[in-house]
Design a protein around this motif. Structure first.
Motif, PDB file in Angstrom:
ATOM      1  N   GLN A  55       0.919  -1.337  -0.140  1.00 52.51           N
ATOM      2  CA  GLN A  55       0.104  -0.111   0.520  1.00 52.51           C
ATOM      3  C   GLN A  55       0.781   1.345  -0.132  1.00 52.51           C
ATOM      4  O   GLN A  55       0.320   2.281  -0.666  1.00 52.51           O
ATOM      5  CB  GLN A  55      -0.624  -0.377   1.105  1.00 52.51           C
ATOM      6  CG  GLN A  55      -1.925  -1.177   1.194  1.00 52.51           C
ATOM      7  CD  GLN A  55      -3.041  -0.662   1.181  1.00 52.51           C
ATOM      8  OE1 GLN A  55      -3.887  -0.017   0.398  1.00 52.51           O
ATOM      9  NE2 GLN A  55      -3.851  -1.981   1.593  1.00 52.51           N
ATOM     10  N   TYR A  69      -3.909   2.934  -7.812  1.00 49.49           N
ATOM     11  CA  TYR A  69      -3.095   2.045  -7.256  1.00 49.49           C
ATOM     12  C   TYR A  69      -1.904   1.419  -8.286  1.00 49.49           C
ATOM     13  O   TYR A  69      -1.908   1.235  -9.713  1.00 49.49           O
ATOM     14  CB  TYR A  69      -4.044   0.760  -7.485  1.00 49.49           C
ATOM     15  CG  TYR A  69      -5.163   0.587  -6.921  1.00 49.49           C
ATOM     16  CD1 TYR A  69      -5.257  -0.171  -5.142  1.00 49.49           C
ATOM     17  CD2 TYR A  69      -6.268   1.163  -6.528  1.00 49.49           C
ATOM     18  CE1 TYR A  69      -4.914  -0.491  -4.255  1.00 49.49           C
ATOM     19  CE2 TYR A  69      -6.799   0.764  -5.373  1.00 49.49           C
ATOM     20  CZ  TYR A  69      -6.218   0.670  -4.297  1.00 49.49           C
ATOM     21  OH  TYR A  69      -6.985   0.110  -3.415  1.00 49.49           O
TER      22      TYR A  69
ATOM     23  N   SER B 129      -6.031  -3.375   6.919  1.00 50.66           N
ATOM     24  CA  SER B 129      -5.106  -2.880   5.300  1.00 50.66           C
ATOM     25  C   SER B 129      -4.835  -4.587   4.388  1.00 50.66           C
ATOM     26  O   SER B 129      -5.928  -4.632   3.309  1.00 50.66           O
ATOM     27  CB  SER B 129      -4.167  -2.352   4.963  1.00 50.66           C
ATOM     28  OG  SER B 129      -2.604  -3.215   5.749  1.00 50.66           O
TER      29      SER B 129
END
Lengths: 314, 275
Positions: A55, A69, B129
């Motif tokens: 991430q 992304y 996450s």
């Protein structure tokens, strides 16, 4: 005769055969034992850590607020903006101060327990360190909220001892001071110190236990003053324990976001930023990049710790 | 040797050391005493010291709060399941790593320690996450996943210490006398490590029961007791009730800790210990 006895299997049950295979093939046994815990930690823990790392190379679209992304180092670059760098440095500073103070508070306890406490006394010392270490984290934080409140016990005792003047002078000092103890860095450091000191006592004590008494006596016999013996014999030999304890005090302070929410000034430290970024701000990439910071800091710390042999003192 | 021992006992601890150790221990223990004092305070708006008066009233109020009971129930259920998982996984890991030497052993033992060596917030946000990416919604089991992960190391540490004290000749003797591997585990190994597992389990339970940093990331809207306390700390509704709950938590965590100490203390009788 003997051969026959050896070759004759004692029993043929399938369980027995499984057991024989396992006893004979240690590698297989090891693999079987290790597979479940490794699967658990590998998938859940390492998997989650990699998801986090992944991430952090994404970024957030400033207008829509959604995650883009596409691999980029933009989010990491944000870490080095003056405001964020300030947070990281402030956090490291708080962790360092807490760690140093923890060494100072823990050392006498550890030294007494290692060298002078015997039998029952030693057990008592152990329990006296274990109890605060394991008792409830939030209750401990809460206790300090009570103590540090303006109308609370610390203020009352200071006044009773005629020290309110000294307290006020301390609070008016820049950086460490503030409007009251509960919203100052002093208060925050005190709470961290209280929470993590037991984690310092145990490894330091373990290291001190291994210092031979004869070595200390030899130092004295050779003419060293007690302070010299302390600096040149005891302290270097206790160093691995101190480093081992620092791993805990440092890491625990780095990642804490609850204490600074309850006690301390309004300026954020690292854990809080991670928390607010992923929660209210919804900026998971930045939160992820921020949480990589303590991992790297701890990585550096652990590498240095390993060199000093601290892991043997854990 | 004799002379050195005499000299040591004659010297005794220096005054400074005595004072330092006493002050340090007082620092570690006094704050919790204040919580107990405040639970009886009849002042409900501030943390005034000394309390203006004393009452038992708030114990009754706290007893009749369903939200506290619900949070306590969830915390206990999570702690029980996490502890059970941690005991199984931690013991397996310790059994494998206690005496074996193979390539990658260090890396594996580091992996087991990692969940407590890294800051809790990293574990928490990493799990969150991952749950997001995998589209797993928050539930009882997401809390358990997080808790069991860092409880494994507690059991592992206790179990591996015991396995190392256990003499390998005990196992060999059992096998020589005709027991198979499973019988040896059942009649020799398990009895010898049982108190270590019990102690590790107690500590794992205390750790899970008390955990808040990881839990805030994995609980969603559910309230464990620590999360209930945290919300009261940040936005106090009824301070005296929080005081009472804090005292109850002190009592509830002290018992497993003392039990764990009792079962692993030095000199505790252990079958097959190397002496």
């Amino acid at each position: 005769m003997i051969e026959a006895a050896l070759s004759a299997p004692p029993s043929d049950s399938p369980l027995r055969r499984v057991s024989d295979v396992l006893v004979r093939r240690r590698g297989l046994l090891l693999a079987l034992l290790l597979t479940p815990p490794l699967l658990w930690l590998g998938i859940i823990y390492l998997g989650a850590l990699f998801a986090l790392l992944a991430q952090s190379v994404f970024s957030i679209d400033e207008f829509s607020g959604t995650v883009v992304y596409q691999p980029t180092l933009k989010t990491y670059a944000e870490l080095f903006s003056p405001a964020n760098l300030d947070i990281i440095i402030r956090t490291i500073a708080v962790s360092t101060v807490v760690t140093l103070l923890a060494v100072i508070v823990a050392f006498p306890i550890a030294y007494y327990a290692a060298r002078y406490a015997r039998g029952r006394m030693k057990a008592l010392f152990y329990v006296a360190v274990m109890m605060p270490l394991w008792s409830s984290y939030l209750v401990k934080v809460y206790a300090w909220k009570l103590l540090l409140a303006k109308e609370g016990a610390v203020g009352w005792f200071m006044q009773a001892a005629g020290l309110s003047g000294a307290l006020d002078a301390w609070l008016s000092t820049p950086i460490v001071g503030g409007p009251s103890l509960s919203v100052s860095y002093t208060g925050m450091v005190l709470v961290f110190l209280y929470l993590w000191t037991p984690f310092m006592v145990l490894p330091v004590q373990a290291a001190l236990e291994r210092v031979p008494v004869t070595l200390i006596q030899a130092s004295g016999d050779l003419g060293a003053k007690p302070s010299q013996t302390f600096c040149h014999v005891i302290l270097p030999l206790a160093a691995p324990g101190v480093v081992a304890g620092s791993i805990f005090t440092f890491s625990l302070t780095l990642g804490d976001y609850i204490v600074p929410q309850i006690v301390g000034p309004s300026s954020l430290i690292l854990g809080q930023v991670v928390y607010t970024q992923q929660g209210t701000a919804g900026n998971i990439p930045l939160a992820a990049a921020f949480s990589v910071a303590p991992v790297i800091i701890m990585g550096v710390f652990l590498t240095i710790a390993k060199r000093t042999g601290a892991f043997d003192a854990l | 040797m004799r002379s050195s021992r005499e000299r040591q006992s004659k010297e005794g601890p220096p005054l400074g050391l005595r004072l330092g150790a006493a002050a340090g221990l007082a620092f570690l223990h006094l704050p919790l005493a204040f919580i107990i004092l405040y639970a009886f305070s009849n002042e409900d708006r501030s943390f005034e010291f000394p309390p203006p008066g004393y009452t038992l009233r708030w114990f009754g109020v706290a007893w009749n709060r369903p939200d506290i009971w619900a949070a306590l129930g969830l915390s206990i259920r999570v702690a029980l399941v996490s502890t059970a998982l941690a005991i199984v996984l931690g013991t397996l890991a310790a059994a494998a790593l206690a005496r074996a030497t193979f390539f990658g052993r260090e890396a594996i033992s580091l992996l087991f320690v990692l969940p407590i060596a890294l800051p809790g917030i990293v574990t928490g946000i990493a799990l969150r996450s991952a749950f997001n990416l995998a589209d797993i919604s928050f539930s009882f089991w997401t809390i358990v996943l997080g808790h069991a992960t860092f409880c494994i190391v507690v059991v592992y540490n206790n179990a591996i210490a015991r396995f190392r004290r256990l003499s390998p000749s005990m196992i060999e003797a059992s096998m020589d006398l005709g027991a198979d591997g499973f019988q040896t585990v059942r009649y020799i190994l398990l009895p010898a490590i049982s108190t270590a597992l019990l102690a590790g389990g107690m500590l794992a339970f205390a750790l899970s029961f008390d955990e808040v940093i990881v839990t805030t990331f994995t609980a969603g809207q559910q309230q464990t007791l620590p999360i209930w306390m945290l919300s009261e700390l940040i936005r106090p509704h009824q301070r005296p009730v929080t005081n009472v709950v804090a005292v109850a938590v002190i009592a509830l965590t002290a018992l497993p800790i003392l039990a764990a100490y009792y079962w692993t203390r030095e000199g505790a009788p252990i079958a097959g210990a190397e002496r």
